[in-house]
Design a protein around this motif. Structure first.
Motif, mmCIF file in Angstrom:
data_model
loop_
_atom_site.group_PDB
_atom_site.id
_atom_site.type_symbol
_atom_site.label_atom_id
_atom_site.label_comp_id
_atom_site.label_asym_id
_atom_site.label_seq_id
_atom_site.Cartn_x
_atom_site.Cartn_y
_atom_site.Cartn_z
ATOM 1 N N ALA A 36 0.840 -1.209 0.000
ATOM 2 C CA ALA A 36 0.000 0.000 0.000
ATOM 3 C C ALA A 36 0.875 1.259 0.000
ATOM 4 O O ALA A 36 0.605 2.223 -0.727
ATOM 5 N N LEU A 37 1.944 1.240 0.791
ATOM 6 C CA LEU A 37 2.825 2.418 0.870
ATOM 7 C C LEU A 37 3.563 2.664 -0.447
ATOM 8 O O LEU A 37 3.780 3.807 -0.844
ATOM 9 N N LYS A 38 3.946 1.591 -1.134
ATOM 10 C CA LYS A 38 4.642 1.772 -2.419
ATOM 11 C C LYS A 38 3.718 2.509 -3.391
ATOM 12 O O LYS A 38 4.149 3.403 -4.111
ATOM 13 N N ARG A 39 2.450 2.114 -3.393
ATOM 14 C CA ARG A 39 1.499 2.782 -4.305
ATOM 15 C C ARG A 39 1.276 4.230 -3.892
ATOM 16 O O ARG A 39 1.339 5.149 -4.705
ATOM 17 N N LYS A 40 1.038 4.427 -2.589
ATOM 18 C CA LYS A 40 0.717 5.769 -2.088
ATOM 19 C C LYS A 40 1.869 6.748 -2.328
ATOM 20 O O LYS A 40 1.657 7.894 -2.693
ATOM 21 N N ARG A 41 3.103 6.276 -2.157
ATOM 22 C CA ARG A 41 4.253 7.187 -2.204
ATOM 23 C C ARG A 41 5.004 7.122 -3.541
ATOM 24 O O ARG A 41 6.023 7.764 -3.698
ATOM 25 N N ASN A 42 4.485 6.343 -4.466
ATOM 26 C CA ASN A 42 5.159 6.154 -5.763
ATOM 27 C C ASN A 42 6.622 5.756 -5.540
ATOM 28 O O ASN A 42 7.557 6.458 -5.950
ATOM 29 N N ARG A 294 9.054 -0.914 5.948
ATOM 30 C CA ARG A 294 7.741 -0.282 6.150
ATOM 31 C C ARG A 294 7.909 1.084 6.826
ATOM 32 O O ARG A 294 7.349 2.093 6.381
ATOM 33 N N GLU A 298 6.894 4.827 5.678
ATOM 34 C CA GLU A 298 5.933 5.601 6.478
ATOM 35 C C GLU A 298 6.528 6.926 6.922
ATOM 36 O O GLU A 298 5.861 7.952 6.924
#
Ligand code: 13P
Ligand code: SF4
Length: 324
Positions: A36-42, A294, A298
């Protein structure tokens, strides 16, 4: 959006040969969060061949040896690169793609080779051997690279040394890599006394015992191993070259004289090959975990920065290598 349960199940399929089912639930929470973080933060994750399988096979976008990671870092389009590896690899990614934010999940992920030499040591070597070109292994700080003519990795060291048209070359800082290359060329190599704390521990006695215990075993060694070990191996090459060797030759039984996670990562791709595992752990590589990848995403840490003057000179040495 979190990764679905069916996705984590299919991820487990990739690593079931090397991660027992009882351990897998401990990873899924972090894996879902990292997706999810990879997608959110490109962001993309680059992982070295020595990373543990849940990182290497489950969350990494790009994997490889130091040379491949450097080449691929240069072409990354995402905003953030998380380097699952050691600090010099993160610095190299920053040198080659300076517009990106490069994160290293643990600042303590160093390297005994990088710690074995400083920029002023390189300047002293130049004073002692005037006019002799300096080839620096990528396993060094940006400040050391900045004092060098050209960099090399274990994957291209011979080609780099032979590209210079010189009869003598200073090769820093890995004494064993320098000696292993010297055995393959007529060029005189002047070495430094740095060693990899993981590979220097392998001995010829280890290989003798392995061959006795496992008749017919194929022995592959990393060129950071002592020359006596490399001389007894069936093949020596970078982490990527060892992995390719297994894919090409499919030995019935193989031993990789290198860091422990390598065998796990290669074994996943070759269920027909039996891996004997007398390995040594790299404590620096093992500082990187799913949990701190992670947290890196974050909390946007730890950001790799390089002094602009050092960066300009160091990237010249790395780019010259990549041009070969
Ligand atoms: P490779 O360039 O072969 O991946 O090696 C890097 C390293 O740190 C070996 O110890
Ligand atoms: Fe450095 Fe050796 Fe660890 Fe590679 S395995 S990062 S050379 S200490």
């Amino acid at each position: 959006m979190p990764v679905s349960l069916s996705t984590t199940a299919s991820l487990y399929d990739r690593v079931r040969r090397v991660i027992p089912p009882i351990e897998w639930p401990a990873f899924t929470d972090d894996i879902e969060a990292i997706f999810a973080l990879k997608r959110k933060r490109n962001a993309v994750i680059l992982a070295h061949n020595y990373q543990t399988p849940e990182i290497f096979h489950c969350v990494a976008d790009i994997v490889g040896d130091s040379l491949a990671l450097a080449r691929k870092a240069m072409a990354v389009d995402a905003d953030i690169i998380v380097l699952a590896g050691v600090h010099f690899m993160a610095e190299t990614a920053k040198l080659l793609n300076p517009g990106k934010t490069v994160l290293i999940p643990d600042l303590g992920a160093g390297c005994s080779l990088a710690d074995s030499i400083t920029a002023s040591d390189v300047r002293l070597m130049r004073q002692r051997y005037p006019g002799v070109p300096v080839v620096t292994y990528v396993n060094t700080s940006a400040a050391v690279k900045a004092e060098s003519d050209i960099c090399c990795t274990s994957g291209n060291a011979l080609a780099v040394v032979e590209s210079l048209g010189a009869s003598r070359v200073i090769m820093l800082p890995d004494e064993y890599l320098a000696k292993n290359i010297a055995a393959q060329t007529k060029i005189e190599i002047i070495a430094w006394k740095g060693h990899c704390e993981v590979h220097e521990r392998f001995t010829p006695a280890d290989i003798r015992e392995l061959r006795e215990a496992h008749p017919g075993v194929t022995v592959l060694a990393h060129p950071e191993c002592p020359p006596e070990v490399v001389a007894m191996a069936d093949f020596a090459g970078s982490t990527a070259a060892m992995s390719d060797y297994v894919g090409r030759h499919r030995p019935a039984r193989v031993v990789l004289m290198t860091e422990c996670s390598m065998s796990d990562n290669v074994a996943v791709k070759h269920p027909d090959v039996d891996f004997v595992r007398p390995c040594n752990l790299c404590p620096h590589m093992k500082r990187i975990t799913l949990a701190n990848i992670r947290t890196a995403l974050e909390e946007n840490r730890h950001i790799v920065t390089i002094d602009p003057d050092i960066a300009e000179r160091a990237s010249r040495a790395v780019e010259r290598m990549l041009a070969i």
